[in-house]
Design a protein around this motif. Structure first.
Motif, mmCIF file in Angstrom:
data_model
loop_
_atom_site.group_PDB
_atom_site.id
_atom_site.type_symbol
_atom_site.label_atom_id
_atom_site.label_comp_id
_atom_site.label_asym_id
_atom_site.label_seq_id
_atom_site.Cartn_x
_atom_site.Cartn_y
_atom_site.Cartn_z
ATOM 1 N N GLN A 226 -10.778 14.728 1.476
ATOM 2 C CA GLN A 226 -11.351 13.575 0.810
ATOM 3 C C GLN A 226 -12.820 13.805 0.494
ATOM 4 O O GLN A 226 -13.316 13.376 -0.534
ATOM 5 C CB GLN A 226 -11.203 12.343 1.697
ATOM 6 N N TRP B 65 2.160 1.741 -3.525
ATOM 7 C CA TRP B 65 1.053 2.150 -4.382
ATOM 8 C C TRP B 65 0.690 3.623 -4.140
ATOM 9 O O TRP B 65 0.377 4.369 -5.067
ATOM 10 C CB TRP B 65 -0.144 1.237 -4.132
ATOM 11 N N MET C 166 -7.341 6.158 3.433
ATOM 12 C CA MET C 166 -7.427 6.671 2.056
ATOM 13 C C MET C 166 -6.787 5.714 1.062
ATOM 14 O O MET C 166 -7.329 5.455 -0.012
ATOM 15 C CB MET C 166 -6.715 8.009 1.964
ATOM 16 N N TYR D 18 -7.493 10.895 -6.762
ATOM 17 C CA TYR D 18 -6.634 10.054 -5.929
ATOM 18 C C TYR D 18 -5.172 10.493 -5.899
ATOM 19 O O TYR D 18 -4.538 10.427 -4.840
ATOM 20 C CB TYR D 18 -6.780 8.579 -6.298
ATOM 21 N N SER E 65 -1.686 12.392 1.754
ATOM 22 C CA SER E 65 -1.582 11.417 2.842
ATOM 23 C C SER E 65 -0.135 10.981 3.024
ATOM 24 O O SER E 65 0.312 10.722 4.139
ATOM 25 C CB SER E 65 -2.503 10.220 2.600
ATOM 26 N N LEU F 69 -4.986 13.026 -3.154
ATOM 27 C CA LEU F 69 -5.169 12.416 -1.840
ATOM 28 C C LEU F 69 -3.945 11.601 -1.430
ATOM 29 O O LEU F 69 -3.531 11.621 -0.273
ATOM 30 C CB LEU F 69 -6.413 11.523 -1.837
ATOM 31 N N MET F 70 -3.348 10.893 -2.397
ATOM 32 C CA MET F 70 -2.175 10.075 -2.072
ATOM 33 C C MET F 70 -0.973 10.966 -1.766
ATOM 34 O O MET F 70 -0.202 10.685 -0.849
ATOM 35 C CB MET F 70 -1.834 9.126 -3.227
ATOM 36 N N TRP G 65 -6.245 2.520 1.336
ATOM 37 C CA TRP G 65 -7.024 1.291 1.193
ATOM 38 C C TRP G 65 -8.342 1.539 0.476
ATOM 39 O O TRP G 65 -8.822 0.683 -0.265
ATOM 40 C CB TRP G 65 -7.246 0.639 2.550
ATOM 41 N N ARG G 66 -8.933 2.692 0.694
ATOM 42 C CA ARG G 66 -10.172 3.006 -0.018
ATOM 43 C C ARG G 66 -9.926 3.005 -1.524
ATOM 44 O O ARG G 66 -10.749 2.539 -2.315
ATOM 45 C CB ARG G 66 -10.656 4.381 0.445
ATOM 46 N N TYR G 67 -8.763 3.525 -1.893
ATOM 47 C CA TYR G 67 -8.369 3.555 -3.303
ATOM 48 C C TYR G 67 -8.113 2.135 -3.822
ATOM 49 O O TYR G 67 -8.591 1.752 -4.895
ATOM 50 C CB TYR G 67 -7.127 4.443 -3.440
ATOM 51 N N PRO H 187 0.814 -1.231 0.000
ATOM 52 C CA PRO H 187 0.000 0.000 0.000
ATOM 53 C C PRO H 187 0.847 1.280 0.000
ATOM 54 O O PRO H 187 0.454 2.277 -0.607
ATOM 55 C CB PRO H 187 -0.825 -0.116 1.282
#
Lengths: 279, 306
Positions: A236, A33, B133, A243, A250, A246-247, B135-137, A30
């Motif tokens: 969010q 990613w 966030m 995304y 975060s 947001l990524m 994991w939601r993705y 994760p």
């Protein structure tokens, strides 16, 4: 080494390494990613079949993150709340712990039990009334409101009490003979000797403070006075489908604690092993 | 040992120089005690009082006895939230055997141990909002990498966090992912405390590695497992951040996957129904107390204090 006597010889440990690598891959994926997505364009982040490696390594998503949130303000709030909470908690908890460890006074054991019981109860139990308290004192949407409840810690008081109990009383007696008063003994002789406990407590309290969501969410409302996690969570709501932004956000907000953890891992592990993880 | 068997060396030394009761000690405790009173003890009384009141959005309240609790008992959403919290907790507990195995594997190798510990611990220090966030993705039903990967092997994955029937399970898996690190560290410390002599003795008696693990290591590890279990249950019942970020705020799964603390938050701070929220919090406290008491009772049957 005797420690290694019961372990399999090194060349026969590969099945264990293989399993650990697989599991570690699931832990790390994760994060990988997240980083890859932070550099993608929005269409790339939604592509089917997926785009694994972004076409470029531009910082567009990071730029959008800084445009859509007053990141500088939120950073100051988050750091301010952390410093206030850590400094206040260390001071209050070490004072109380010293009182519990080294003095007898009427009701001491009952008060100590009360500390532990109150502060170990689920925080939700106090939340509404703490919110009303902040409202009554016109503290809503301020730094003190975010930090105040976290100044008091059963965990810190308990841990420091143990640390004080482990120090032989001869040190205090020697200082007393040298003419130091009670507070000087506490501040100059005893407190420095609890260094490792203070360090572990600082790290764990910083972690809770930085990562906390529910309480700051409840007591802050204006866009510039929130903590970073609250701002990020709100982002969010607004940019739910962007995304890469947001990524990027975060990742940036998580980074400070991850860096501190990697630098001070042994102290983190020592703190966790002695106490578990609960604010 | 002499006749004094209770205390450590410190206690014995202290007993030679008994201190007279003094109020100086109270002065050290006073600042923290004042805060405890103002921010915890008085609020606790306030929460009890609120739970027995009907409250309006402007802070007005009237005493209504047990009405809020009666309302809870008849509230289908409350029972659903209770069930979801229980489901989440139960699934997160399934992570404990995984943590035992991983901690034992890390303990069994003599290279890269610390690297593994660091990697497993990363999710613990990561902002829960950020974890939610990412994991939601990953879970996105349309273009999330999980369903795209499942598609490669011919599985048509559900819309993990948007489907109310699946969402709580999807969030629970993330709960395991974030709790492994803490559990591995605590269990690892327990494993280092297993006396080598016992393991060597069992080897000489012909026990293989698996037999040795089950018959010698596990019983000696049981206090650590109990500690991890207690921590996991208490923190899982209070889970909020992941639900808030992954399925909260108007998602299609919100109604189906909400947990106790999420509902408490909604009632108290979104709908401003403080009395009802307070009743919810009291029920949560009662639940945690009961579960913890049951656990401490059951531990006598399986936790081995050597």
């Amino acid at each position: 080494m005797a420690e290694q006597a019961r372990r399999a010889p090194r060349h026969r440990q590969w099945p264990a390494h293989l399993l650990l690598l697989l599991a570690a891959g699931a832990m790390v994926f994760p994060f990988v990613w997240q980083v890859l997505t932070a550099f993608k364009t929005v269409p790339e982040s939604r592509a089917v079949p997926p785009v694994i490696v972004p076409s470029g390594w531009g910082f567009d998503a990071f730029g959008r993150f800084f445009e859509s949130l007053p990141v500088g303000n939120l950073f100051v709030v988050s750091v301010g709340a952390l410093v206030l909470r850590v400094a206040g908690q260390l001071l209050l908890a070490s004072l109380a712990a010293y009182g519990f460890a080294r003095f007898t006074f009427p009701g001491r054991d009952a008060i100590f039990a009360l500390f532990l019981i109150m502060l170990m109860a689920p925080s939700q139990l106090f939340l509404i009334a703490q919110f009303n308290f902040m409202k009554d004192f016109a503290l809503l949407d301020t730094l003190p409101a975010i930090a105040l409840p976290g100044l008091f810690s059963a965990f810190g008081t308990f841990l420091l009490r143990q640390a004080f109990l482990a120090i032989p009383p001869e040190f205090e007696e020697a200082a007393r003979l040298d003419g130091a008063n009670s507070f000087q003994i506490f501040w100059k002789v005893m407190l420095p000797m609890t260094g490792p406990t203070l360090a572990a407590l600082t790290l764990l309290t910083s972690l809770y403070s930085w990562n906390d969501l529910l309480w700051p969410l409840v007591v802050t409302s204006s866009k510039e006075r929130m903590t970073l996690p609250v701002g990020l969570a709100n982002l969010q709501g607004q940019y739910g489908t962007d995304y890469p932004t947001l990524m990027a956000g975060s990742m940036l907000v998580s980074l400070p604690l991850i860096v501190i953890f990697i630098a001070l891992q042994r102290q983190f592990f020592a703190g966790i092993a002695s106490s578990g993880l609960k604010g | 040992m002499t006749t004094i068997t209770t205390g450590s060396g410190v206690a014995r030394r202290r007993s030679r120089t008994p201190r007279k009761p003094s109020l100086i000690g109270l002065a050290y405790v006073a600042p923290a005690l004042a805060g405890l009173l103002a921010l915890y003890i008085v609020p606790l009384a306030g929460t009890f009082q609120l739970s027995l009141s009907e409250t309006g959005p402007f802070g007005d309240s009237t005493f209504t006895g047990l009405d809020n609790y009666r309302r809870l008992a008849g509230d289908a959403d409350f029972w659903l939230a209770l069930r979801n919290s229980a489901t989440y907790t139960a699934i997160v507990l399934l992570g404990i055997p995984i943590a035992v195995v991983l901690a034992a594997l890390i303990h069994s190798v003599d290279r890269f141990n610390n690297l593994y510990r660091v990697l497993f611990f990363l999710p613990v220090v990561t902002l829960p909002v950020a974890v939610g966030m990412v994991w939601r993705y990953i879970y996105n039903g349309e273009f999330g990498i999980l369903n795209q990967a499942l598609g490669l092997v011919g599985i048509d994955g559900p819309n993990w966090v948007a489907d109310p029937a699946v969402a709580i399970y999807a969030v629970s898996v993330v709960g395991i992912w974030t709790s492994l690190g803490t559990n591995i560290i605590i269990l690892g410390a327990g494993l280092r405390g297993v006396p080598k002599e016992l393991l060597e003795a069992s080897s000489m008696d012909g026990a293989g590695p698996v037999r040795q693990f089950v018959s010698v290591t596990l019983p000696l590890l049981s206090p650590s497992i109990f500690f991890v279990l207690t921590l996991s249950i208490i923190s899982s019942l209070q889970m909020f951040d992941l639900i808030y970020v992954m399925i909260g705020r108007g998602s299609t799964a919100e109604s189906g996957a909400q947990t106790m603390v999420y509902r408490f938050f909604q009632q108290s701070f979104v709908e401003y129904d403080q009395g009802y929220g307070a009743a919810n919090a009291i029920v949560l406290l009662t639940l945690i107390m009961i579960v913890t008491a049951v656990q401490f009772r059951l531990q006598r049957k399986w936790v081995f204090y050597g």
